[in-house]
Write a protein that holds these residues in place. Structure first.
Motif, PDB file in Angstrom:
ATOM      1  N   UNK A  79       0.441  -0.831   0.293  1.00 11.96           N
ATOM      2  CA  UNK A  79      -0.426   0.005   0.235  1.00 11.96           C
ATOM      3  C   UNK A  79       0.787   0.997  -0.026  1.00 11.96           C
ATOM      4  N   UNK A  80       2.161   1.025   0.633  1.00 17.28           N
ATOM      5  CA  UNK A  80       2.965   2.180   0.429  1.00 17.28           C
ATOM      6  C   UNK A  80       4.494   1.776   0.690  1.00 17.28           C
ATOM      7  N   UNK A  81       5.267   2.186  -0.090  1.00 22.67           N
ATOM      8  CA  UNK A  81       6.907   1.775   0.175  1.00 22.67           C
ATOM      9  C   UNK A  81       7.928   2.944   0.492  1.00 22.67           C
ATOM     10  N   UNK A  82       7.066   3.900   0.641  1.00 21.95           N
ATOM     11  CA  UNK A  82       7.936   5.430   1.394  1.00 21.95           C
ATOM     12  C   UNK A  82       7.052   5.967   2.080  1.00 21.95           C
ATOM     13  N   UNK A  83       7.830   7.121   3.198  1.00 25.38           N
ATOM     14  CA  UNK A  83       6.850   8.015   3.860  1.00 25.38           C
ATOM     15  C   UNK A  83       5.959   8.898   3.469  1.00 25.38           C
ATOM     16  N   UNK A  84       4.823   7.684   3.007  1.00 26.98           N
ATOM     17  CA  UNK A  84       3.588   9.400   2.405  1.00 26.98           C
ATOM     18  C   UNK A  84       2.043   8.608   3.299  1.00 26.98           C
ATOM     19  N   UNK A  85       1.671   9.547   2.810  1.00 27.09           N
ATOM     20  CA  UNK A  85       0.016   9.662   3.363  1.00 27.09           C
ATOM     21  C   UNK A  85      -0.840   8.743   2.260  1.00 27.09           C
ATOM     22  N   UNK A  86      -1.419   7.903   3.378  1.00 24.72           N
ATOM     23  CA  UNK A  86      -2.869   7.098   3.268  1.00 24.72           C
ATOM     24  C   UNK A  86      -3.684   7.021   3.147  1.00 24.72           C
ATOM     25  N   UNK A  87      -5.243   7.599   2.644  1.00 21.01           N
ATOM     26  CA  UNK A  87      -5.978   6.955   4.193  1.00 21.01           C
ATOM     27  C   UNK A  87      -6.372   5.423   4.115  1.00 21.01           C
ATOM     28  N   UNK A  88      -7.094   5.459   5.206  1.00 19.62           N
ATOM     29  CA  UNK A  88      -7.961   3.997   5.006  1.00 19.62           C
ATOM     30  C   UNK A  88      -7.850   2.924   4.152  1.00 19.62           C
ATOM     31  N   UNK A  89      -9.447   3.986   3.369  1.00 20.99           N
ATOM     32  CA  UNK A  89     -10.270   3.334   2.771  1.00 20.99           C
ATOM     33  C   UNK A  89      -9.208   3.491   1.271  1.00 20.99           C
ATOM     34  N   UNK A 137     -10.528  -2.276  22.181  1.00 18.46           N
ATOM     35  CA  UNK A 137     -10.861  -1.167  21.197  1.00 18.46           C
ATOM     36  C   UNK A 137     -10.940   0.438  21.660  1.00 18.46           C
ATOM     37  N   UNK A 138      -9.507   0.504  22.747  1.00 17.90           N
ATOM     38  CA  UNK A 138      -9.364   1.808  22.528  1.00 17.90           C
ATOM     39  C   UNK A 138      -8.120   1.416  21.536  1.00 17.90           C
ATOM     40  N   UNK A 139      -7.308   0.747  21.674  1.00 15.58           N
ATOM     41  CA  UNK A 139      -6.372   0.266  20.465  1.00 15.58           C
ATOM     42  C   UNK A 139      -6.979   0.488  18.921  1.00 15.58           C
ATOM     43  N   UNK A 140      -8.329  -0.378  18.792  1.00 14.20           N
ATOM     44  CA  UNK A 140      -8.871   0.347  17.785  1.00 14.20           C
ATOM     45  C   UNK A 140      -9.222   1.225  16.840  1.00 14.20           C
ATOM     46  N   UNK A 141      -9.880   2.342  18.463  1.00 20.81           N
ATOM     47  CA  UNK A 141     -10.121   3.172  17.666  1.00 20.81           C
ATOM     48  C   UNK A 141      -8.916   4.450  18.071  1.00 20.81           C
ATOM     49  N   UNK A 142      -7.525   4.458  18.706  1.00 17.67           N
ATOM     50  CA  UNK A 142      -6.637   4.885  18.772  1.00 17.67           C
ATOM     51  C   UNK A 142      -5.826   4.767  16.748  1.00 17.67           C
ATOM     52  N   UNK A 143      -5.970   3.610  16.039  1.00 16.58           N
ATOM     53  CA  UNK A 143      -5.566   3.040  15.386  1.00 16.58           C
ATOM     54  C   UNK A 143      -6.635   3.823  14.198  1.00 16.58           C
ATOM     55  N   UNK A 144      -7.901   3.729  14.280  1.00 12.58           N
ATOM     56  CA  UNK A 144      -9.211   4.275  13.814  1.00 12.58           C
ATOM     57  C   UNK A 144      -9.515   5.719  13.425  1.00 12.58           C
ATOM     58  N   UNK A 145      -8.748   6.482  14.317  1.00  8.91           N
ATOM     59  CA  UNK A 145      -9.043   8.109  14.676  1.00  8.91           C
ATOM     60  C   UNK A 145      -8.385   8.872  12.998  1.00  8.91           C
ATOM     61  N   UNK A 146      -6.415   7.960  12.756  1.00  7.22           N
ATOM     62  CA  UNK A 146      -5.982   8.892  11.286  1.00  7.22           C
ATOM     63  C   UNK A 146      -7.056   9.241  10.578  1.00  7.22           C
ATOM     64  N   UNK A 147      -8.576   8.742  10.523  1.00  4.44           N
ATOM     65  CA  UNK A 147      -9.151   9.383   9.412  1.00  4.44           C
ATOM     66  C   UNK A 147      -9.581  11.101   9.454  1.00  4.44           C
ATOM     67  N   UNK A 149      -7.749  13.203   9.512  1.00  3.81           N
ATOM     68  CA  UNK A 149      -6.647  13.587   8.743  1.00  3.81           C
ATOM     69  C   UNK A 149      -7.111  13.121   7.513  1.00  3.81           C
ATOM     70  N   UNK A 150      -7.433  12.757   6.880  1.00  8.00           N
ATOM     71  CA  UNK A 150      -8.192  13.009   5.908  1.00  8.00           C
ATOM     72  C   UNK A 150      -9.520  13.616   5.541  1.00  8.00           C
ATOM     73  N   UNK A 151      -9.059  14.090   4.297  1.00  6.47           N
ATOM     74  CA  UNK A 151     -10.895  14.664   4.070  1.00  6.47           C
ATOM     75  C   UNK A 151     -11.860  14.862   3.393  1.00  6.47           C
ATOM     76  N   UNK A 152     -12.898  14.845   3.835  1.00  9.19           N
ATOM     77  CA  UNK A 152     -14.082  14.357   3.461  1.00  9.19           C
ATOM     78  C   UNK A 152     -14.213  13.097   4.688  1.00  9.19           C
ATOM     79  N   UNK A 153     -13.756  12.629   5.283  1.00  8.91           N
ATOM     80  CA  UNK A 153     -13.725  11.620   5.737  1.00  8.91           C
ATOM     81  C   UNK A 153     -15.398  10.979   6.574  1.00  8.91           C
ATOM     82  N   UNK A 154     -16.128  11.715   6.863  1.00 10.40           N
ATOM     83  CA  UNK A 154     -16.891  12.003   7.083  1.00 10.40           C
ATOM     84  C   UNK A 154     -18.492  11.409   5.746  1.00 10.40           C
TER      85      UNK A 154
END
Ligand SMILES: [Zn+2]
Length: 369
Positions: A79-89, A137-147, A149-154
Motif C-alpha cells: 500500500x506504500x513503500x515510502x513515507x507517504x500519507x494514505x487513507x484507510x479506505x 477497543x482503545x487500540x482500534x479507536x486509536x488506529x481508526x482515528x487517523x481518518x 487527517x483525511x479530507x471528507x472523512x465523514x
C-alpha cells in the motif's frame, strides 16, 4: 442520521461483495498478499523511546516483502513503500482492486502505561462481552482515528466517527465470511513470533479496525509491540531483531498458503455458507496454565482464584489446564483470563474429539476442511 448512513453503507458493501470476484479462487496457485505499512508522512502513528510507528511499520513491511519476493508462488502488493500519507479506505481499495487473497496490516502499539508490552494479532470483530474488550477497543479507536487527517472523512466512511461507540454497532457484519481464514492467518503469525522469538504473548484478538472492515478478503492487523515500553522498543530498535520478526511473519504467510492450498474451493465455499457447528466442536481448545513435576491440588486457592482447573499427567509432568471451548476466539478470551490471574506463560492447547493432542493450527485448519 447516522443510522441511515449506516444502512446505506451496509447496502453498498453487500452489493460490492457480490460484484467482487471471490478471492479464494486465486488461492490454488499464487497467493496475492497485500502488505500494508500503517500510517505515513503527516500521520506518524504512535511513538516512544525514540521510535516512530510509521517508520517501524514500513521497515518491517519492506523486510517481509524482500523475504517473500523470492517465492514464485506469492505475489506482493504494497500500500506504500515510502513515507507517504494514505487513507484507510484507499489502503483497502488497493487490496480490493488487486483482488488480493490476504491483507496484512503492520502497526505498533503505544499507551500511557509504560508497563504494557507484547505482540498481538487482530482480526475484525466486536465482542463487548470479552474481558479485554475495552483495551482492544482503545487500540482500534486509536488506529481508526487517523481518518480525521483525511479530507471528507465523514463522506468516505459514511458518517463513521472513530470515537463514537454507536459507530461500531454494525461493524461485525462486514468480514464475517472471512473470519475463519483470518483467524487461521492470525494464529500462524502469532504462534510463529511467540514460539520462536519469545515475545510477550497478547494473543489473537478481535477488534473493530476500520481498515480491516473495508477489505473483501481474509485480513489481519499485527501490532508488533509497544513503543512506549522499553523492552519492546529496544527489541524493535535492533536491525537483527526486525529481520527475525519479518522472517517469522513471512513464514506465517507461507504456512497459511500451504494450509489453504489443501482446502478445495468447493469445501471452502460450503463451510462459509453453513454455520458448521458440528465440525467446530470436533476440536476442543483448552488453556495450559502451568506444568510441574509435583502434583498440586486444583482448588482455586492454589491457582490465584482460577476455578475449574484440571490436571493431566503427560510426558512426566503434571499439566494444569483451565477452561474448555470449541471456539478459538473464546479460547483467546480464556487465555486472557488466565494471564490476568498471573499465569503469564499460559498458552492454548487443542485436542481432537478422541482426546488426542493436536497443534492449534491443525485444529483451526480442520474447521475449513
Ligand atoms: Zn497504527
Amino acid at each position: 442520521m447516522k443510522i441511515n448512513n449506516y444502512i446505506l453503507l451496509i447496502a453498498i458493501f453487500f452489493s460490492l461483495s457480490i460484484a467482487v470476484t471471490n478471492p479464494l479462487q486465486a488461492q490454488t496457485n499464487k497467493l496475492k498478499v497485500v502488505l500494508d505499512a500503517g500510517h505515513g508522512d503527516t500521520d506518524p502513528g504512535t511513538s516512544g523511546n525514540g521510535l516512530i510507528e510509521k517508520k517501524v511499520a514500513l521497515d518491517l513491511v519492506l523486510k517481509i516483502g524482500d523475504i517473500l519476493g523470492n517465492d514464485a508462488d506469492i505475489d506482493i502488493i504494497y500500500t506504500r513503500k515510502k513515507d507517504e500519507f494514505i487513507g484507510l479506505s484507499e489502503r483497502a481499495d488497493i487490496a480490493n482492486k488487486a483482488k488480493a487473497d490476504l491483507f496484512v496490516s503492520i502497526h505498533c502499539n503505544g499507551v500511557s502505561s509504560v508497563s504494557a508490552a507484547g505482540f498481538e494479532t487482530f482480526v475484525l470483530g466486536t465482542k463487548p462481552n470479552r474481558s479485554d474488550f475495552e483495551q482492544n477497543m482503545d487500540i482500534a479507536m486509536r488506529e481508526n482515528s487517523v481518518i480525521y487527517l483525511e479530507d471528507d472523512y465523514e463522506v468516505t466512511y459514511g458518517g463513521f466517527d472513530p470515537e463514537s461507540p454507536e459507530s461500531y454497532i454494525s461493524f461485525e457484519l462486514m468480514q464475517e465470511e472471512f473470519l475463519d481464514l483470518s483467524i487461521l492467518a492470525a494464529s500462524h503469525v502469532q504462534t510463529n513470533v511467540i514460539d520462536n522469538l519469545k515475545r510477550k504473548d497478547r494473543g489473537v484478538k478481535q477488534a473493530p479496525f476500520l481498515v480491516l472492515r473495508e477489505t473483501y478478503m481474509p485480513s489481519i492487523l499485527v501490532e508488533l509491540g509497544f513503543l512506549t515500553n522499553t523492552v519492546d522498543a529496544n527489541y524493535l530498535k535492533s536491525e537483527a531483531n526486525k529481520k527475525l520478526m519479518a522472517n517469522e511473519i513471512a513464514n506465517a504467510i507461507r504456512a497459511y498458503k500451504s494450509d489453504i492450498n489443501l482446502v478445495s474451493i468447493e469445501d471452502e465455499m460450503a463451510s462459509m455458507r453453513s454455520e458448521d457447528s458440528e465440525k467446530k466442536s470436533d476440536f476442543i481448545f483448552k488453556i495450559q496454565i502451568a506444568a510441574g513435576s509435583k502434583k498440586i491440588d486444583t482448588s482455586p486457592s492454589n491457582f490465584n482464584g482460577l476455578e475449574n482447573v484440571a490436571v493431566v499427567f503427560e510426558d512426566n509432568f503434571y499439566k494444569y489446564i483451565f477452561g474448555e471451548t470449541s471456539d478459538y476466539m473464546e479460547a483467546q478470551d480464556l487465555l486472557t483470563i488466565a494471564q490476568d490471574k498471573g499465569f503469564d506463560s499460559s498458552f492454548i492447547v487443542a485436542f481432537s474429539a478422541n482426546g488426542e493432542k493436536v497443534s492449534v493450527n491443525k485444529a483451526l485448519k480442520s474447521k475449513l476442511n
